[in-house]
Design an enzyme around this catalytic site. Sequence first.
Site, short mmCIF file in Angstrom:
data_model
loop_
_atom_site.label_atom_id
_atom_site.label_comp_id
_atom_site.label_asym_id
_atom_site.label_seq_id
_atom_site.Cartn_x
_atom_site.Cartn_y
_atom_site.Cartn_z
N SER A 195 -9.63 1.45 3.34
CA SER A 195 -8.91 2.15 2.16
C SER A 195 -7.95 1.40 1.48
CB SER A 195 -8.22 3.09 3.14
OG SER A 195 -7.36 2.51 4.17
N LYS A 248 0.87 -1.11 -0.04
CA LYS A 248 0.10 0.06 0.00
C LYS A 248 0.95 1.20 -0.13
CE LYS A 248 -3.85 1.94 2.81
NZ LYS A 248 -4.91 1.57 3.89
N SER A 278 -9.65 -1.36 7.33
CA SER A 278 -9.14 -1.12 5.91
C SER A 278 -8.44 -2.29 5.23
CB SER A 278 -8.12 0.19 5.91
OG SER A 278 -9.00 1.43 5.87
N1 GLN Z 1 -13.08 3.22 6.99
C1 GLN Z 1 -12.45 3.58 7.97
C2 GLN Z 1 -12.03 5.18 8.08
O1 GLN Z 1 -12.41 5.74 7.22
C3 GLN Z 1 -11.22 2.68 8.43
C4 GLN Z 1 -9.83 3.13 7.70
C5 GLN Z 1 -8.58 2.55 7.84
O2 GLN Z 1 -8.83 1.62 8.58
N2 GLN Z 1 -7.60 2.89 7.46
O3 GLN Z 1 -11.34 5.56 9.11
#
Ligand code: GLN
Length: 492
Positions: free
Chosen positions: A156, A81, A180
């Site tokens: 994400s 990532k 994410s």
């Molecule tokens: N969807 C969650 C957020 O927007 C988790 C994001 C993540 O785990 N980086 O914060």
Amino acid sequence: MTPAQGAAAIRDVIVSGARSAEEICREALVRIEQENARLNAFTAVGAEQALGRARALDALRARSRDALNALPLAGVPVAVKDNLCTRELPTTACSRILAGYRSPYDATVVSRLESAGAIIVGKTNCDEFAMGSSNESSAAGPVHNPWDLDRTPGGSSGGSAAAVAAALVPIALGSDTGGSVRQPAALCGVVGLKPTYGRVSRYGLIAFASSLDQVGPIGRRVEDVARALSVLAGEDPADATSSREAVPDYSAALTGDVRGVRIGVPKHLLQEGVDPDVLQATTTALETLRARGAHLVDVQLPRAAYAIPTYYLIATAEAGSNLARYDGVRYGARAPGTSEGALAAMYRKTRDLGFGAEVKRRILLGTYVLSAGYYEAYYVKAQQVRTLIAEDYTRAFAQVDAIALPTAPAPAFRLGEQVNDPLRMYLNDVFTVSANLAGLPAVSVPCGLTRAGLPIGLHVTGRPFEEETILRMAEAYERDRGAMPSPYPDGA
Ligand code: GLN
């Protein structure tokens, strides 16, 4: 031989000499080149560096096959990532504010992968600074779900999940602050693991919310995720929150034996808001585990209803603090026409141009919840509730060995469908954020498709440092489930 066959198979053909690491690497690069135009899963591909490493592994084999055989990921193409620092490739966290940024060092997870013989072929697209559940906040544009290009891969770590689902690489790394790794894995029909907080080093992971962030592997099969975790896990002197807990051989834990394992099912959380196909698939998956000898037990997580507000208070508070460092001076891009002579204006313009709308929203929320007069009402309260949520798990884990739920309440939604409704978007994380708040390990394993043909994930949370238990359950289930259908007609 394609990445669809998994990391172990790739490694074995390279070690045996049936195929060279260079050939395998070239094939992966060709496939990435062909597919990325549709998926937008990669933000950078390091073809030359990757081929150079592959040739070095082939040379190592020529000198000593034993030396190559000692590498658990010898010649395996891997993607990471874009919020993980890499010296040889750009690292932008998919934000304009880090455009052109080159890290002077590699994240610990990157060096560990490379020491295990993995070949990092590129960086994957993600929500900006990992803030999002749909990959639509990325400065590099959205990723398309390989199962349906009009839909989100989740977020994400959408690029990592899509890259694995499309068999561009067998393993990719994501980061998981509130879901994410697991949610995009579920929406793309692949396996994703968030380790226990401290299990894997965060050194070189661009910080979003430091008390919640963990790096985790995504793979086609549990076996690959276990293999990757054995390489990634362990103490790192560069991350004071990394744990000294001994690292087991996670692959050896995959015995298929779940007899007597007690699985808690918090049915009270499934009464509303869950897609019927998702509910059906997860119920069937749990029945499969029961048929293998596991016991299903009704458990209560009474404070789970507060997980989303608690998470969005703590995560934004930490994000606001962590992102204060992007000021046009120390990292990445600076707004044109500004200079240190007028500092305040330079900061303002750089941050105004550099951050996208979702990141700004989080910084504003985070600044608000930490401000004098509101700090006790929001931030302190959220920390208290976080403790209560963790206590719910401690109590449940006195009765059961693992807790199962769907990973996401619904399958992949359409791109554009939720992006203008942040509260609706945040609800996608309803089943995943608690594991981060409580620091627990959790895995998402594919458990079938909806009637419309979209993947569904089963989510299993474990006790701290009991990744072996949840991986064993996920893999045992996988044996009975059989191969997941592929989003590609050729099965690749
Ligand atoms: N969807 C969650 C957020 O927007 C988790 C994001 C993540 O785990 N980086 O914060």
